[in-house]
Scaffold this motif. Structure first.
Motif, short mmCIF file in Angstrom:
data_model
loop_
_atom_site.label_atom_id
_atom_site.label_comp_id
_atom_site.label_asym_id
_atom_site.label_seq_id
_atom_site.Cartn_x
_atom_site.Cartn_y
_atom_site.Cartn_z
N LEU A 169 -58.25 11.43 18.23
CA LEU A 169 -58.55 10.45 17.18
C LEU A 169 -58.46 11.15 15.83
O LEU A 169 -59.11 12.18 15.62
CB LEU A 169 -59.95 9.87 17.38
CG LEU A 169 -60.40 8.77 16.43
CD1 LEU A 169 -59.57 7.52 16.63
CD2 LEU A 169 -61.88 8.48 16.62
N ILE A 170 -57.67 10.60 14.92
CA ILE A 170 -57.49 11.17 13.59
C ILE A 170 -57.97 10.16 12.56
O ILE A 170 -57.53 9.01 12.55
CB ILE A 170 -56.01 11.52 13.34
CG1 ILE A 170 -55.58 12.65 14.29
CG2 ILE A 170 -55.79 11.94 11.89
CD1 ILE A 170 -54.12 13.01 14.18
N ALA A 171 -58.88 10.60 11.71
CA ALA A 171 -59.47 9.72 10.69
C ALA A 171 -59.26 10.33 9.31
O ALA A 171 -59.76 11.42 9.03
CB ALA A 171 -60.96 9.51 10.96
N ASP A 172 -58.50 9.65 8.46
CA ASP A 172 -58.14 10.17 7.14
C ASP A 172 -59.01 9.51 6.06
O ASP A 172 -58.68 8.44 5.56
CB ASP A 172 -56.66 9.90 6.87
CG ASP A 172 -56.17 10.60 5.60
OD1 ASP A 172 -56.97 11.31 4.97
OD2 ASP A 172 -55.00 10.41 5.23
N GLU A 173 -60.14 10.12 5.75
CA GLU A 173 -61.06 9.65 4.72
C GLU A 173 -61.42 8.16 4.86
O GLU A 173 -61.35 7.40 3.90
CB GLU A 173 -60.49 9.93 3.33
CG GLU A 173 -60.24 11.41 3.09
CD GLU A 173 -60.10 11.76 1.62
OE1 GLU A 173 -60.98 11.38 0.84
OE2 GLU A 173 -59.12 12.44 1.29
N PRO A 174 -61.81 7.73 6.05
CA PRO A 174 -62.08 6.31 6.24
C PRO A 174 -63.37 5.83 5.59
O PRO A 174 -63.60 4.63 5.48
CB PRO A 174 -62.17 6.17 7.76
CG PRO A 174 -62.68 7.51 8.21
CD PRO A 174 -62.04 8.50 7.28
N THR A 175 -64.23 6.76 5.15
CA THR A 175 -65.52 6.36 4.59
C THR A 175 -65.55 6.46 3.06
O THR A 175 -66.61 6.33 2.45
CB THR A 175 -66.65 7.25 5.15
OG1 THR A 175 -66.42 8.61 4.77
CG2 THR A 175 -66.72 7.14 6.66
N SER A 176 -64.40 6.67 2.44
CA SER A 176 -64.40 6.96 1.00
C SER A 176 -64.91 5.81 0.14
O SER A 176 -65.38 6.02 -0.98
CB SER A 176 -62.98 7.34 0.54
OG SER A 176 -62.07 6.29 0.81
N ALA A 177 -64.84 4.58 0.66
CA ALA A 177 -65.28 3.42 -0.13
C ALA A 177 -66.73 3.03 0.13
O ALA A 177 -67.21 2.03 -0.41
CB ALA A 177 -64.37 2.22 0.16
N LEU A 178 -67.45 3.82 0.94
CA LEU A 178 -68.81 3.45 1.33
C LEU A 178 -69.84 4.36 0.66
O LEU A 178 -69.55 5.50 0.30
CB LEU A 178 -68.96 3.57 2.85
CG LEU A 178 -68.03 2.71 3.70
CD1 LEU A 178 -68.32 2.94 5.17
CD2 LEU A 178 -68.14 1.24 3.35
#
Length: 222
Positions: A169-178
């Motif tokens: 699983l690769i997650a590229d800054e998925p929380t940047s808007a939170l």
């Protein structure tokens, strides 16, 4: 003994042969079921490294192997198929199809990969389970993705990445808007689901406060 989910050896990348190297990484591994927090300033090569792990780019020297398969040994079409079968992606902008429903967005990987579909006896039921586990209101499942809030879209993107139990699983800054509280809660939910599936996780973020949630941390320098 099973090979690491991700193994990077003497990696060197540059965009054109005449360019200076823009990314160099001696060795890194992520075992099945483990998580890596990847951080560094803008321009340090985080997104480039994710594209190398995903087989979208190939190194100038060295190798990237996933599940024991060296990506440089595969043709472009076989890398595409390998990526669809074994990798789940959460993009920074989520990349949901706006006119499709929440449920249809989550089910897309099972339609593109027979391998991932075969791991789920009832894909729709699994999509519903993942969305519930990620705290998405069941009343939203028939709604077009374009009508969701940022936080809701984030959870849909995570469920789409997780369905079919991809090994990586690769997650590229998925929380940047939170905000910080919602970032931490989302990371905990994501890692819990990844652990349940036995997936290795590579998670990119600028927020070093999140690093404590992960097994390992890797810093890239500009």
């Amino acid at each position: 003994m099973n090979p690491p989910a991700i193994a990077i050896t003497n990696l060197v990348f540059r965009w054109r042969p005449a360019d200076a190297f823009c990314l160099e990484l001696a060795n890194a591994t992520v075992d099945a079921g483990k998580s890596l927090f990847l951080h560094g300033p803008s321009g340090s090569g985080k997104s480039t490294l994710l594209n190398l792990i995903g087989g979208v780019l190939l190194p100038a020297r060295g190798s990237v192997s996933l599940l024991g398969q060296a990506l440089g040994e595969l043709s472009a079409s076989r890398r595409d198929a390998f990526r669809a079968d074994h990798l789940g992606f959460i993009f920074q902008q989520f990349n949901l199809i706006p006119y499709l429903s929440v449920l249809d967005n989550v089910l897309l990987p099972c339609r593109f990969s027979a391998r991932r579909a075969s791991r789920v006896s009832e894909p729709e039921a699994e999509a519903r389970r993942l969305l519930a586990g990620l705290d998405l209101d069941p009343a939203l499942l028939g709604r077009p993705a374009a009508e969701l809030s940022v936080g809701q879209q984030q959870r849909v993107a995570a469920a789409r990445a997780l369905i079919g139990q991809p090994e990586i699983l690769i997650a590229d800054e998925p929380t940047s808007a939170l905000d910080a509280e919602r970032q931490a809660a989302f990371v905990e939910l994501l890692l819990s689901e990844a652990q349940r599936a036995g997936s290795a996780v590579v998670f990119v973020s600028h927020d070093l406060r999140l690093a404590t949630h992960f097994d390992h941390s890797l810093a890239l320098t500009a």
